[in-house]
Design an enzyme around this catalytic site. Sequence first.
Site, mmCIF file in Angstrom:
data_model
loop_
_atom_site.group_PDB
_atom_site.id
_atom_site.type_symbol
_atom_site.label_atom_id
_atom_site.label_comp_id
_atom_site.label_asym_id
_atom_site.label_seq_id
_atom_site.Cartn_x
_atom_site.Cartn_y
_atom_site.Cartn_z
ATOM 1 N N HIS A 185 68.590 25.581 76.965
ATOM 2 C CA HIS A 185 67.289 26.520 76.788
ATOM 3 C C HIS A 185 66.272 25.682 77.372
ATOM 4 O O HIS A 185 65.474 25.005 76.820
ATOM 5 C CB HIS A 185 66.956 26.771 75.431
ATOM 6 N N HIS A 193 66.961 35.992 74.811
ATOM 7 C CA HIS A 193 66.001 35.668 73.842
ATOM 8 C C HIS A 193 65.883 36.525 72.807
ATOM 9 O O HIS A 193 65.746 37.765 73.194
ATOM 10 C CB HIS A 193 64.658 35.092 74.625
ATOM 11 N N ASP A 225 60.017 24.698 77.158
ATOM 12 C CA ASP A 225 58.875 24.676 78.363
ATOM 13 C C ASP A 225 58.235 23.471 78.120
ATOM 14 O O ASP A 225 57.077 23.299 77.419
ATOM 15 C CB ASP A 225 58.084 25.976 78.243
ATOM 16 N N GLU A 231 62.753 35.304 68.287
ATOM 17 C CA GLU A 231 61.682 34.312 68.262
ATOM 18 C C GLU A 231 60.629 34.628 67.558
ATOM 19 O O GLU A 231 60.252 34.399 66.244
ATOM 20 C CB GLU A 231 61.297 33.934 69.513
HETATM 21 N N1 HPA Z 1 60.106 32.979 74.986
HETATM 22 C C1 HPA Z 1 60.182 34.187 75.890
HETATM 23 N N2 HPA Z 1 59.847 33.987 77.258
HETATM 24 C C2 HPA Z 1 59.806 33.028 77.596
HETATM 25 C C3 HPA Z 1 59.892 31.622 76.891
HETATM 26 C C4 HPA Z 1 60.054 31.590 75.680
HETATM 27 O O1 HPA Z 1 59.994 30.902 74.640
HETATM 28 N N3 HPA Z 1 59.498 30.508 77.740
HETATM 29 C C5 HPA Z 1 59.346 30.877 78.928
HETATM 30 N N4 HPA Z 1 59.604 32.398 78.921
HETATM 31 ZN ZN ZN Z 2 62.644 30.289 76.212
#
Ligand code: HPA
Ligand code: ZN
Length: 337
Positions: free
Chosen positions: A19, A195, A277, A198
Site C-alpha cells: 500500500h 480502500h 504516502d 479508513e
Molecule cells: N486514502 C485515500 N486516498 C488516498 C490515500 C489514502 O490513504 N492516499 C492517497 N490517496
Molecule cells: Zn492509501
Amino acid sequence: MLNPQLRAVLEGMPKAELHIHIEGSLEPELIFALAKRNNVSLPYASVEALRAAYAFTDLQSFLDIYYAGASVLLQEQDFYDMTAAYLQRAAADNVRHAEIFFDPQTHTARGVPIKTVIDGIYRACQDSPVSATLILSFLRHLSEEDAFATLEEALPYRDKYLGIGLDSSELGNPPEKFARVFARCKELGFRLVAHAGEEGPPAYIETALDVLKVERIDHGVRCLDDAALTQRLARERIALTVCPLSNVKLCVFQHMGQHNLLELLDAGIVATVNSDDPAYFGGYMNDNFIATFEALPLGLSHAQRLARNGFTAAFLPPAEKQKFLDEVDAYFAAAAV
Ligand code: HPA
Ligand code: ZN
C-alpha cells in the site's frame, strides 16, 4: 524507547509493501526540483513552507495538498525519477517486493498522456532490484464514467499493471458507485483491491468485498466496529493493508498508542504494515514498523507474522511467494539465536 535488538530485527527483516501511492512518495525537495525543471509555479515559497503545510486534520485536508504536489509531474522522466527515488528508499528499508498504486486521473486531467505516466513509472520498476508491480487506482470522488474512460485509455498498456484499486475521498463515495467498472476489470483478469474502512464505515468494507469483489482491503481498520465482519475477514483470510503513520497523521487514531494493529492481529486478521504516502506522513516502511512497535506491546513473533503477512497477501506467483516466505523464516531463525 524500543529495545535496540528488536529495532534492528525490524529494520533488517525482508518486507513486502502493498500500500504505497507513488505520488505520495514525492518528497518536498523533489517537488521543488521538478517544479523548476518544468517551469511550474507552486503556492509555497520553499521546501520548508511546503513541509509546514503538512498538518492534516482528516483525509480531505491531505488529499488537497497531495494533488497540488503532483502538479509538477509532466514528463515521462518525472514519473521515472519519482518512482526510482521511492524504490531506492524502499530497498534501504529491506523492502523486497512492492505493489505500487498510481492515480492516472490526477495526471490525465492536467493533459498528461496516460502513456507518459505508465511508461515512466514502469521503466523505473524494471530498472530496480526491488520486485515491483503496479496497481492502477481510480479516484472515487470522480464519476464511474470517468473511471471507465480511464480504463479504456489504459488498456493498451495492460501488461504493465496487474491490479485495479480505488482511492481518494472515501466518505460519500461508497464502493458500489464503481460496481460496473470493477465488474469489467474482473472480467479482464485484473487483481482487485479498494480502500475501505479508513474513514468510512464497516459497511464500505462489506460492499467492497461483495459488490466490487476485491481480494484485499486497503486500510480496513474500522472493521473492528463490526464483530461479524471482523470474524469474516479472519475466516476468509482477506488481508488488510494497514498504514499506521498515515492513520495517526489523518487523525483516524489520536496517537499511535491507540492504533488497533494488535487487536487486528489478535482477531486473526491477515494485517500488513505499509507506508501509504511516506513523503507526507513522516515515514517509510521501517519508520512505520518502529513507530508501531514503540507504541504497542508487539514483539518478535508479531514482527515475523507481519513480515509473513506482507508476502502472503502479495499478488505474486506461488513459487516466488514461497521463496520470500522462506527468506523471512530463515531471517527470524537466525535472529532468535
Ligand atoms: N486514502 C485515500 N486516498 C488516498 C490515500 C489514502 O490513504 N492516499 C492517497 N490517496
Ligand atoms: Zn492509501
